[in-house]
Structure formats: structure tokens, C-alpha cells
Design a protein around this motif. Structure first.
Motif, PDB file in Angstrom:
ATOM      1  N   ASP A 187       0.824  -1.214   0.000  1.00  0.00           N
ATOM      2  CA  ASP A 187       0.000   0.000   0.000  1.00  0.00           C
ATOM      3  C   ASP A 187       0.858   1.264   0.000  1.00  0.00           C
ATOM      4  O   ASP A 187       0.424   2.321  -0.471  1.00  0.00           O
ATOM      5  N   GLU A 188       2.068   1.152   0.526  1.00  0.00           N
ATOM      6  CA  GLU A 188       3.004   2.276   0.513  1.00  0.00           C
ATOM      7  C   GLU A 188       3.730   2.389  -0.824  1.00  0.00           C
ATOM      8  O   GLU A 188       3.943   3.489  -1.344  1.00  0.00           O
ATOM      9  N   LEU A 189       4.103   1.251  -1.384  1.00  0.00           N
ATOM     10  CA  LEU A 189       4.927   1.259  -2.590  1.00  0.00           C
ATOM     11  C   LEU A 189       4.127   1.558  -3.864  1.00  0.00           C
ATOM     12  O   LEU A 189       4.643   2.205  -4.776  1.00  0.00           O
ATOM     13  N   LEU A 190       2.895   1.085  -3.944  1.00  0.00           N
ATOM     14  CA  LEU A 190       2.123   1.281  -5.166  1.00  0.00           C
ATOM     15  C   LEU A 190       1.951   2.763  -5.505  1.00  0.00           C
ATOM     16  O   LEU A 190       2.243   3.174  -6.636  1.00  0.00           O
ATOM     17  N   PRO A 191       1.490   3.614  -4.582  1.00  0.00           N
ATOM     18  CA  PRO A 191       1.392   5.045  -4.924  1.00  0.00           C
ATOM     19  C   PRO A 191       2.752   5.694  -5.118  1.00  0.00           C
ATOM     20  O   PRO A 191       2.875   6.657  -5.886  1.00  0.00           O
ATOM     21  N   LEU A 192       3.788   5.186  -4.436  1.00  0.00           N
ATOM     22  CA  LEU A 192       5.136   5.733  -4.615  1.00  0.00           C
ATOM     23  C   LEU A 192       5.585   5.547  -6.062  1.00  0.00           C
ATOM     24  O   LEU A 192       6.045   6.500  -6.708  1.00  0.00           O
ATOM     25  N   PHE A 193       5.453   4.335  -6.576  1.00  0.00           N
ATOM     26  CA  PHE A 193       5.871   4.069  -7.947  1.00  0.00           C
ATOM     27  C   PHE A 193       5.002   4.822  -8.953  1.00  0.00           C
ATOM     28  O   PHE A 193       5.511   5.396  -9.923  1.00  0.00           O
ATOM     29  N   LYS A 194       3.703   4.812  -8.732  1.00  0.00           N
ATOM     30  CA  LYS A 194       2.813   5.489  -9.672  1.00  0.00           C
ATOM     31  C   LYS A 194       3.064   6.993  -9.685  1.00  0.00           C
ATOM     32  O   LYS A 194       2.975   7.637 -10.725  1.00  0.00           O
ATOM     33  N   GLY A 195       3.411   7.547  -8.517  1.00  0.00           N
ATOM     34  CA  GLY A 195       3.728   8.962  -8.450  1.00  0.00           C
ATOM     35  C   GLY A 195       4.997   9.327  -9.187  1.00  0.00           C
ATOM     36  O   GLY A 195       5.216  10.500  -9.528  1.00  0.00           O
ATOM     37  N   HIS A 196       5.857   8.353  -9.433  1.00  0.00           N
ATOM     38  CA  HIS A 196       7.096   8.583 -10.187  1.00  0.00           C
ATOM     39  C   HIS A 196       7.005   8.040 -11.605  1.00  0.00           C
ATOM     40  O   HIS A 196       8.022   7.765 -12.244  1.00  0.00           O
ATOM     41  N   GLY A 197       5.777   7.903 -12.087  1.00  0.00           N
ATOM     42  CA  GLY A 197       5.574   7.623 -13.495  1.00  0.00           C
ATOM     43  C   GLY A 197       5.649   6.169 -13.914  1.00  0.00           C
ATOM     44  O   GLY A 197       5.765   5.881 -15.108  1.00  0.00           O
ATOM     45  N   TYR A 198       5.562   5.239 -12.971  1.00  0.00           N
ATOM     46  CA  TYR A 198       5.596   3.823 -13.318  1.00  0.00           C
ATOM     47  C   TYR A 198       4.187   3.245 -13.290  1.00  0.00           C
ATOM     48  O   TYR A 198       3.379   3.587 -12.421  1.00  0.00           O
ATOM     49  N   ALA A 199       3.906   2.354 -14.230  1.00  0.00           N
ATOM     50  CA  ALA A 199       2.710   1.526 -14.147  1.00  0.00           C
ATOM     51  C   ALA A 199       3.079   0.283 -13.338  1.00  0.00           C
ATOM     52  O   ALA A 199       4.151  -0.289 -13.538  1.00  0.00           O
ATOM     53  N   VAL A 200       2.207  -0.126 -12.429  1.00  0.00           N
ATOM     54  CA  VAL A 200       2.545  -1.208 -11.502  1.00  0.00           C
ATOM     55  C   VAL A 200       1.411  -2.225 -11.414  1.00  0.00           C
ATOM     56  O   VAL A 200       0.250  -1.864 -11.236  1.00  0.00           O
ATOM     57  N   ASP A 201       1.765  -3.506 -11.531  1.00  0.00           N
ATOM     58  CA  ASP A 201       0.856  -4.601 -11.210  1.00  0.00           C
ATOM     59  C   ASP A 201       1.369  -5.258  -9.927  1.00  0.00           C
ATOM     60  O   ASP A 201       2.581  -5.353  -9.717  1.00  0.00           O
ATOM     61  N   TRP A 202       0.452  -5.738  -9.111  1.00  0.00           N
ATOM     62  CA  TRP A 202       0.817  -6.281  -7.797  1.00  0.00           C
ATOM     63  C   TRP A 202       0.342  -7.723  -7.678  1.00  0.00           C
ATOM     64  O   TRP A 202      -0.799  -8.042  -8.002  1.00  0.00           O
ATOM     65  N   ARG A 203       1.252  -8.595  -7.218  1.00  0.00           N
ATOM     66  CA  ARG A 203       0.920  -9.975  -6.930  1.00  0.00           C
ATOM     67  C   ARG A 203       1.390 -10.314  -5.518  1.00  0.00           C
ATOM     68  O   ARG A 203       2.420  -9.813  -5.069  1.00  0.00           O
ATOM     69  N   VAL A 204       0.660 -11.178  -4.839  1.00  0.00           N
ATOM     70  CA  VAL A 204       0.958 -11.565  -3.460  1.00  0.00           C
ATOM     71  C   VAL A 204       1.569 -12.957  -3.394  1.00  0.00           C
ATOM     72  O   VAL A 204       2.473 -13.213  -2.597  1.00  0.00           O
ATOM     73  N   ASP A 205       1.116 -13.858  -4.222  1.00  0.00           N
ATOM     74  CA  ASP A 205       1.492 -15.267  -4.189  1.00  0.00           C
ATOM     75  C   ASP A 205       2.582 -15.560  -5.215  1.00  0.00           C
ATOM     76  O   ASP A 205       2.513 -15.100  -6.357  1.00  0.00           O
ATOM     77  N   GLY A 206       3.576 -16.353  -4.816  1.00  0.00           N
ATOM     78  CA  GLY A 206       4.662 -16.680  -5.723  1.00  0.00           C
ATOM     79  C   GLY A 206       4.204 -17.425  -6.964  1.00  0.00           C
ATOM     80  O   GLY A 206       4.749 -17.235  -8.055  1.00  0.00           O
ATOM     81  N   ARG A 207       3.175 -18.258  -6.832  1.00  0.00           N
ATOM     82  CA  ARG A 207       2.668 -18.998  -7.990  1.00  0.00           C
ATOM     83  C   ARG A 207       2.033 -18.063  -9.005  1.00  0.00           C
ATOM     84  O   ARG A 207       2.182 -18.258 -10.218  1.00  0.00           O
ATOM     85  N   ASP A 208       1.321 -17.036  -8.528  1.00  0.00           N
ATOM     86  CA  ASP A 208       0.729 -16.051  -9.441  1.00  0.00           C
ATOM     87  C   ASP A 208       1.817 -15.247 -10.142  1.00  0.00           C
ATOM     88  O   ASP A 208       1.711 -14.938 -11.333  1.00  0.00           O
ATOM     89  N   ALA A 209       2.859 -14.900  -9.390  1.00  0.00           N
ATOM     90  CA  ALA A 209       3.954 -14.123  -9.968  1.00  0.00           C
ATOM     91  C   ALA A 209       4.671 -14.907 -11.055  1.00  0.00           C
ATOM     92  O   ALA A 209       5.077 -14.350 -12.086  1.00  0.00           O
ATOM     93  N   LEU A 210       4.835 -16.196 -10.827  1.00  0.00           N
ATOM     94  CA  LEU A 210       5.526 -17.049 -11.790  1.00  0.00           C
ATOM     95  C   LEU A 210       4.867 -16.964 -13.160  1.00  0.00           C
ATOM     96  O   LEU A 210       5.542 -16.860 -14.185  1.00  0.00           O
TER      97      LEU A 210
END
Length: 219
Positions: free
Chosen positions: A14-37
Motif C-alpha cells: 500500500d506504501e509502494l504502489l502510490p510511490l511508484f505510480k507517483g514517479h511515473g511507473y505503471a505497476v501490477d501487484w501480486r501476493v502469491d509466488g505462484r501467481d507471480a511465476l
């Protein structure tokens, strides 16, 4: 540029997502290692920020599987594990950088910038420089000599993507995939508006249009 954040700590995400978006990055978020894979194969990410202590599949195993499958996208490991043995294990598995928790957000941003520049063959300096242009990522502005030009958020994101791919022909689809996350609206008309505004500021010759193919940044 498009990032994949793999982190099971919801408060930190919740802290990092707005930080990255505020610096011009598009961000997708995953919690589980299997989903990330799987996610890393589904979309053209420019960089992954990967926690090690993940549910489903450990982050180190995820990284090892990616590398074994031939996936070369840059990976920055972000973890609470601080032992030297684990740092070395992560780097041997193919990580491009390693940052231990707790960390300062500015350091994470600088490391992300550095890894992205190295992965595209750019010099790691305070500004991203191509030809006679220098992009200041902290101020989100562009310099030509002593003249500074302010950029809107959309112009900045697009220009950074172009400058990390100098001379490369990029289609509308490629640009949209690198500029927007899964929740963002992808409108080719908006892309054209940003390109025209950049041309008015920097000169029409900076961005070449290849009809039916895409755009090429010439610097």
C-alpha cells in the motif's frame, strides 16, 4: 515503464504502489509466488521487485524458475532476509540487485532507475541521456543544454520509455503495454496527444512516425 511488484506484506504494498505510480511507473501487484511465476510471462514487464518470503512459492524458487525458463527481465530482490549467504544465493539465482528491509523509499526508487538503465545499456548517471537530451527523473523534466522543459505525467512516462529504447521502432501496442498497468485505460488517441506535445516542445524530428508500424525515438 511497467513494474511487477511481488510482495505479500499488504501494508508495504500500500506504501509502494502510490510511490511508484507517483514517479511515473505503471505497476501490477501480486501476493502469491505462484501467481507471480505466471504473470511475468503474461505481460511485458520492464522490471520485477520480488520479495523472497512469499506464500505459495518462495521468491527464490520463482526467480530460479524464471531463469531456467529463459526469462531475462531484470529482478530486484526486496526482502527482510539479511544474511550474506541468502544475498549471494539470490544474486547467483539471477537477481540484478538486492535491497534489505527496512529501506528508504528514495533508495528503492534510485535502485529501480539504475537497474532499468543498465538493462537497456544506458549509463547510470543522475539523468537519462540520449543525444542532446537529458531526462531528470526526479523532477520529471527534460533538459536540452541549459534549457529545461516541464513535462506532464503522461509526457514524462512516454519520453522515458522512448529514451530507454533509442532508435528502436515501437508499435502502439508495445508502448501501451509498457506504459499502462492492467487497471489503466489504453487509448491510442491519448498516446498520439502526448507524442504531438513532445514534438512541439522538443522538435518534430525527435519522434519519427512510421505509418502502420509505430514510432521511433531519434533524440
Amino acid at each position: 515503464m511497467r513494474l511487477l511488484l511481488v510482495e505479500d506484506n499488504i501494508a508495504l504494498a500500500d506504501e509502494l504502489l502510490p510511490l511508484f505510480k507517483g514517479h511515473g511507473y505503471a505497476v501490477d501487484w501480486r501476493v502469491d509466488g505462484r501467481d507471480a511465476l505466471l504473470a511475468a510471462h503474461d505481460d511485458p514487464y520492464d522490471l520485477v521487485i520480488l520479495d523472497l518470503g512469499l506464500p505459495g512459492l518462495d521468491g527464490l524458487q520463482v526467480l530460479q524458475r524464471w531463469r531456467a525458463e529463459g526469462l531475462t527481465l531484470p529482478v530486484l530482490i526486496l526482502t527482510a532476509r539479511d544474511a550474506w549467504a541468502e544475498r549471494l544465493e539470490g544474486l547467483r539465482a539471477g537477481a540484478d540487485d538486492y535491497l534489505s528491509k527496512p529501506f528508504h523509499p528514495d533508495e528503492l526508487l534510485l535502485r529501480v532507475q539504475a537497474v532499468l538503465r543498465r538493462s537497456h545499456g544506458a549509463v547510470n548517471s543522475p539523468r537519462l541521456e540520449v543525444g542532446g537530451l537529458a531526462l531528470d527523473e526526479d523532477r520529471q523534466s527534460i533538459w536540452r543544454g541549459d534549457q529545461e522543459y516541464e513535462l506532464t505525467r503522461g509526457e514524462f512516462r512516454l519520453l522515458r520509455c522512448f529514451m530507454l529504447h533509442p532508435g528502436k521502432l515501437l508499435s502502439r501496442m508495445q508502448l501501451n503495454e509498457h506504459l499502462y498497468d492492467g487497471e489503466s485505460e489504453r487509448d491510442s488517441n491519448v498516446l498520439e496527444v502526448h507524442i504531438n506535445r513532445l514534438r512541439r516542445k522538443l522538435g518534430h524530428q525527435v519522434i519519427e512516425t512510421r505509418r502502420g508500424q509505430g514510432y521511433r525515438f531519434q533524440g
